[in-house]
Each structure stands twice: as structure tokens, then as C-alpha cells.
Design a protein around this motif. Structure first.
Motif, PDB file in Angstrom:
ATOM      1  N   PRO A 420       5.230  18.591  20.335  1.00 37.11           N
ATOM      2  CA  PRO A 420       4.367  19.768  20.258  1.00 37.11           C
ATOM      3  C   PRO A 420       3.320  19.655  19.163  1.00 37.11           C
ATOM      4  CG  PRO A 420       6.514  20.215  19.262  1.00 37.11           C
ATOM      5  CD  PRO A 420       6.609  18.860  19.904  1.00 37.11           C
ATOM      6  N   PRO A 421       2.154  20.310  19.343  1.00 36.28           N
ATOM      7  CA  PRO A 421       1.777  21.119  20.500  1.00 36.28           C
ATOM      8  C   PRO A 421       1.317  20.248  21.667  1.00 36.28           C
ATOM      9  CG  PRO A 421      -0.042  21.038  18.972  1.00 36.28           C
ATOM     10  CD  PRO A 421       1.097  20.309  18.305  1.00 36.28           C
ATOM     11  N   ASN A 422       1.270  20.836  22.846  1.00 41.76           N
ATOM     12  CA  ASN A 422       0.759  20.144  24.016  1.00 41.76           C
ATOM     13  C   ASN A 422      -0.768  20.244  23.990  1.00 41.76           C
ATOM     14  OD1 ASN A 422       0.651  18.821  26.433  1.00 41.76           O
ATOM     15  ND2 ASN A 422       1.202  20.576  27.684  1.00 41.76           N
ATOM     16  N   THR A 423      -1.435  19.118  23.805  1.00 36.63           N
ATOM     17  CA  THR A 423      -2.893  19.110  23.684  1.00 36.63           C
ATOM     18  C   THR A 423      -3.520  18.913  25.055  1.00 36.63           C
ATOM     19  OG1 THR A 423      -2.722  18.154  21.457  1.00 36.63           O
ATOM     20  CG2 THR A 423      -4.864  18.034  22.542  1.00 36.63           C
ATOM     21  N   LEU A 424      -4.274  19.895  25.511  1.00 36.00           N
ATOM     22  CA  LEU A 424      -4.938  19.862  26.811  1.00 36.00           C
ATOM     23  C   LEU A 424      -6.434  19.701  26.605  1.00 36.00           C
ATOM     24  CD1 LEU A 424      -3.005  22.871  28.384  1.00 36.00           C
ATOM     25  CD2 LEU A 424      -2.462  20.446  28.617  1.00 36.00           C
ATOM     26  N   THR A 425      -7.046  18.777  27.337  1.00 38.29           N
ATOM     27  CA  THR A 425      -8.457  18.474  27.131  1.00 38.29           C
ATOM     28  C   THR A 425      -9.226  18.489  28.443  1.00 38.29           C
ATOM     29  OG1 THR A 425      -8.307  16.080  27.453  1.00 38.29           O
ATOM     30  CG2 THR A 425      -7.783  16.919  25.256  1.00 38.29           C
ATOM     31  N   VAL A 426     -10.524  18.670  28.334  1.00 41.78           N
ATOM     32  CA  VAL A 426     -11.466  18.418  29.424  1.00 41.78           C
ATOM     33  C   VAL A 426     -12.344  17.276  28.957  1.00 41.78           C
ATOM     34  CG1 VAL A 426     -13.365  19.312  30.804  1.00 41.78           C
ATOM     35  CG2 VAL A 426     -11.409  20.789  30.264  1.00 41.78           C
ATOM     36  N   VAL A 427     -12.424  16.207  29.779  1.00 42.21           N
ATOM     37  CA  VAL A 427     -13.107  14.984  29.399  1.00 42.21           C
ATOM     38  C   VAL A 427     -14.319  14.759  30.292  1.00 42.21           C
ATOM     39  CG1 VAL A 427     -12.897  12.470  29.210  1.00 42.21           C
ATOM     40  CG2 VAL A 427     -10.975  13.940  28.559  1.00 42.21           C
ATOM     41  N   ASP A 428     -15.464  14.482  29.669  1.00 39.98           N
ATOM     42  CA  ASP A 428     -16.647  14.002  30.372  1.00 39.98           C
ATOM     43  C   ASP A 428     -16.664  12.484  30.279  1.00 39.98           C
ATOM     44  OD1 ASP A 428     -17.657  16.337  31.320  1.00 39.98           O
ATOM     45  OD2 ASP A 428     -19.335  16.481  29.922  1.00 39.98           O
ATOM     46  N   PHE A 429     -16.684  11.811  31.445  1.00 39.95           N
ATOM     47  CA  PHE A 429     -16.625  10.356  31.471  1.00 39.95           C
ATOM     48  C   PHE A 429     -18.011   9.731  31.323  1.00 39.95           C
ATOM     49  CE2 PHE A 429     -12.668  11.518  33.543  1.00 39.95           C
ATOM     50  CZ  PHE A 429     -11.786  10.584  33.047  1.00 39.95           C
ATOM     51  N   GLU A 430     -18.020   8.546  30.742  1.00 38.54           N
ATOM     52  CA  GLU A 430     -19.255   7.772  30.680  1.00 38.54           C
ATOM     53  C   GLU A 430     -19.713   7.453  32.100  1.00 38.54           C
ATOM     54  OE1 GLU A 430     -18.255   4.305  28.469  1.00 38.54           O
ATOM     55  OE2 GLU A 430     -17.851   5.375  26.600  1.00 38.54           O
ATOM     56  N   GLY A 431     -20.974   7.713  32.391  1.00 42.25           N
ATOM     57  CA  GLY A 431     -21.495   7.477  33.730  1.00 42.25           C
ATOM     58  C   GLY A 431     -21.375   8.656  34.654  1.00 42.25           C
TER      59      GLY A 431
END
Length: 478
Positions: A420-431
């Protein structure tokens, strides 16, 4: 002549100092540290990581077979190597095989791959070796065992390391073993295993291969071999006839005894420093011994851009809590989350999406070139382009080998997590392309918007006998 075309390795991010283990049990001593796989890692995920490192610059679709070696396979009845092959995006036609139940499974897989290539039944074979064995709490094995993996790509063509020959001995000497239901490795009386096994059989194998090919210790730049203890490792090298500078370091103080993966990891460490013309002796141990003669070519200079052993040793974080280690290994019972129980994993759903989810594919619009990823509870398929609105005009697009940056994230302290904590992400990819992923191997305090990340294949959870794998992101630390 067939040989090694490329190499790779993986060492987990976390290292547990041995004095932390000693302190937890009121003991003294404990020098160095050992590599500790995160709670979401196992032999499959570490094999994938080493395979990614090994295949850098190589189209995975050109690999004809994958041989996975481990004594700690997550599945006893399900082909572990095919999960690795799928995550690495190998073709469905690859010939996959599991090599298990023996500490020299890595060299057995390597020799089997070499034979298959020389027989022209396949053009090239990716060999992975990974282990995360467990020793009983407060015991010597708990201090000694570490986690890690290595990978070798064998084939013809631009061979970086020629395999000149080998010699094998097989002995059913049981100094370490695990029965069907054992969690921890069992050991017989220490002197028996060392004196009758480790200090004798590899020496015979090394002597046998040198006699077979008319070689002497002076003909080798480096000798790489398995070692359970630092002192015994040096002693074994001397018994083989090698000087101290010829003996490749066993990684025991920095990583630990990684079981079936150790000989290949030591070999990778030697290849990182090798030059054209160097001859290397690789010797494994476990129910016998394999001794393999290798010769480095000038092609070694073209595969230096690997993380390998050297770079992974520098990418680390100290795990200063023994209790956290116990939590990761499931050795303590945790209070259940005050939320509804997770529904059963559907094997049919996993099968339906395995060609896209496990190798992490999205799509790319044929009309406007926009990559996109669409995931919900039911499907990984996209139908409509988010940019030009074209319908069903897509081609496959892989995201696993793309880097990215965090757009936004949250830290969840309420959900049940082994870290913990549970890390939640939004990822913008290269390209182009955006996806939502859990983050692993991170310090919650270091997370920030714009942080560079890379993708890593991990275990999401274990449920009713099913290991559920998917991709997470982790901080890019090169």
C-alpha cells in the motif's frame, strides 16, 4: 557454428540487507544484501523482463522457440514458457518448453537450444532462466537465496559467443530438494552436500570438458560457475585450477543465490566485460554438472546496449523492513478488505483477450495514424477512432515496448494491497495512445505528473489457483 546472439538479465528493484533479516530474529551478522522480487513478481514475470532485455533490437516474431528454466514455476500443470512467449509477442508457431526441477535447468535448456539450432530444426531459441526460491524463516537459506533471471538468444549468423563444446555429468545426489507440497527448500547435512556434491562434481565436469577439448585452465579468460557460498565458490575455483582473477564474481553478496538462474546470470556479467578472443568456461551444478566452453567473437561489441547485470545492480532501492518482505511472500495473514470479494477469474475471458492483453496490443488507425488503447471489463477491442471517427479501420499496435509519461495519478489507501498504497496512473505513450495502469516499484512520494515510465509485465493477483498477469508501469530509471 551456433552460439549466443544476444544476452539479457533482470534483477529486481528491491534489495534486502542481510543484517535486517538477522535483526528480525535477534541474530548477529549478515553481510551484503539480496535481491527481493516485488509482491507482483515471479519466475514468469522475471523471465519476461530478462527476455525483453535480451531481445532489444530484435524482432520477437523472428524467434522460433522459447525454453524457460526454473525450479519455482508458478504453474505445475500449465505451460509457463508459453505465457512468457505470449507476453514477449512471439509467434504462435514457436516451440515452447519448460525446463524444471533441477538447479542446472538453465544450462540444460541452453544445451538443448544449441542442439536444436545445430540440427536445423529451429533457427534460433530464446532461453530464459529465473528463480525465486524461499528458505525457512531465520535459516541460512533465507539469508542466501536471492531472486533474478537471465536470458540468452541462441542461433546462427552474427554469433557473439561461440559454443565450442560441452561435457555433462548426471548424479542423483540430493543435497537440496523440495517435494510436491514444500514451500521452503530442504537440505541434507551441510558437509555431505558440499564435500560429496558441490566441491567434487563440478570439478570433475570442468576437468572432463578440458580433457575432451585439449584445454587447460590457462586457456580461459574467465570461469563462471554456480556457488551457494562466497568462500566455497572461491575454493571451488582453485580446485578447478583457476587463479583468483580468472574466477568471475558469483553475485552472492549483491544479489544472492538465484538458483537455476545463477550460472547464466554470472555468464552475462562476464560477457559484459569480455573482449573478442576470450574463452569462457561455464559450469553449473545440481544433480550433476554441465561444463560448457564458450569463445567470444567481435560481435560482442554490437550487443553492449543491454541493462544486463551491471546496470541492474545500480537500479535499486533498499527494503529496510523485514515485515514488508514477509507480507510480500504471503507469510503473514492480513485482514481482509472491507469490500465485496473479487469475482472469480474467467479463463474464457482471459483466452478471448490473450492475443491483445498479454502482449499489450492496442490499435492504430489506418486512415489518420492515431494509436489508441481501449480497455474495460469485457474487451480490449476498439471499434471507432477517437480522432477521425473511422469505424473498424485499424491495424494492431503494440504498447509494451513504448515509454510514456504520467498524465494523472491517485494513491488508494483503502483497497487491499500487499504494497500500500495502490498507485493508479493514466499514461500517455510516446507516439500516441493513453491507458490506465497500476504503478509498481515506486516510492509513493516520488510520483508526479510528467514522470517518465516504462511498461513491465507483472502479476495482478492470484485467485482460485489462477495467476492473473497484465502490464503495469514503473518509473524509468536508466
Amino acid at each position: 557454428m551456433a552460439g549466443i546472439l544476444s544476452y539479457g538479465a533482470y534483477i529486481p528493484y528491491y534489495r534486502l540487507p542481510r543484517n535486517v533479516i538477522s535483526k528480525a530474529w535477534g541474530q548477529r551478522g549478515g553481510s551484503g544484501e539480496k535481491a527481493v522480487a516485488n509482491y507482483d513478481e515471479d519466475s514468469i514475470t522475471m523471465s519476461v523482463a530478462a527476455g525483453i532485455d535480451c531481445l532489444k533490437g530484435t524482432d520477437p516474431k523472428t524467434v522460433d522457440a522459447l525454453f524457460m528454466a526454473t525450479t519455482t514455476a508458478p504453474y505445475k500443470e500449465r505451460q509457463n514458457s508459453t505465457i512468457v512467449a505470449t507476453a514477449l509477442d512471439l509467434r504462435r508457431e514457436t516451440r515452447n518448453a519448460d525446463f524444471a526441477n533441477c538447479l542446472r535447468a538453465g544450462t540444460i535448456a541452453m544445451l538443448s537450444a544449441n542442439d536444436a539450432v545445430n540440427a536445423n530444426s529451429v533457427k534460433n531459441v530464446l532461453v530464459t532462466a529465473a528463480d525465486m526460491r524461499m528458505g525457512g524463516a531465520s535459516g541460512e537459506n533465507e539469508q542466501a537465496f536471492g531472486d533474478g533471471s537471465a536470458a540468452l538468444l541462441l542461433g546462427h549468423g552474427k554469433v557473439a559467443v561461440e559454443i565450442e563444446g560441452s561435457y555433462t555429468l548426471s548424479d542423483d545426489l540430493a543435497d537440496n530438494w523440495r517435494a510436491h507440497d514444500d514451500i521452503f527448500v530442504r537440505s541434507w547435512e551441510d558437509r555431505f552436500g558440499l564435500d560429496e556434491g558441490y566441491m567434487r562434481i563440478p570439478v570433475e565436469a570442468a576437468s572432463g570438458v578440458m580433457k575432451k577439448y585439449n584445454l587447460a585452465p590457462k586457456d580461459f579468460a574467465k570461469a563462471c560457475f554456480y556457488g551457494p557460498h562466497g568462500r566455497r565458490h572461491s575454493e571451488l575455483g582453485r580446485k578447478m585450477g583457476f587463479d583468483a582473477e580468472q574466477i568471475q564474481g558469483p553475485l552472492l553478496d549483491m544479489v544472492g543465490n538465484t538458483g537455476a538462474a545463477l550460472p547464466l546470470m554470472v555468464l552475462v556479467a562476464a560477457l559484459e566485460e569480455a573482449t573478442a578472443g576470450d574463452r569462457i568456461l561455464l559450469v553449473s551444478y545440481g544433480n550433476g554438472s554441465d561444463a560448457i566452453v564458450l569463445r567470444v567473437t567481435g560481435e560482442i561489441e554490437n550487443i553492449r546496449n543491454r541493462r544486463g547485470i551491471k546496470n541492474h545492480l545500480g537500479i535499486k532501492r533498499t527494503l529496510d523492513s523485514y515485515e514488508r518482505y514477509l507480507r510480500w511472500r504471503g507469510m503473514v495473514s492480513l485482514e481482509a478488505a472491507a469490500r465485496p470479494e473479487r469475482p472469480p477469474t474467467s479463463m474464457s475471458a482471459l483466452w478471448r483477450e490473450h492475443n491483445t492483453a498479454i502482449p499489450l496490443y492496442g490499435v492504430k488507425c489506418k486512415k489518420c495514424g492515431t494509436p489508441q488503447m481501449f480497455y474495460n471489463l469485457d474487451s480490449t477491442r476498439s471499434r471507432i477512432c477517437i480522432e477521425c471517427k473511422a469505424k473498424d479501420e485499424f491495424e494492431p499496435y503494440r504498447f509494451a515496448d513504448k515509454g510514456g509519461k504520467i498524465v494523472t495519478f491517485s494513491q488508494d489507501y483503502l483497497s487491499l494491497s500487499q504494497d500500500p498504497p495502490n498507485t493508479l496512473t493514466v499514461v500517455d505513450f510516446e507516439g500516441g495512445g493513453r491507458g490506465s495502469f497500476e504503478m509498481t516499484d515506486r516510492d509513493p512520494a516520488e510520483c508526479k505528473v510528467g514522470m517518465p515510465v516504462e511498461m513491465t509485465f507483472r502479476k495482478m493477483f492470484f485467485d482460485r489457483g489462477i495467476h492473473n498477469y497484465f502490464w503495469k508501469c514503473k518509473p524509468a530509471r536508466d
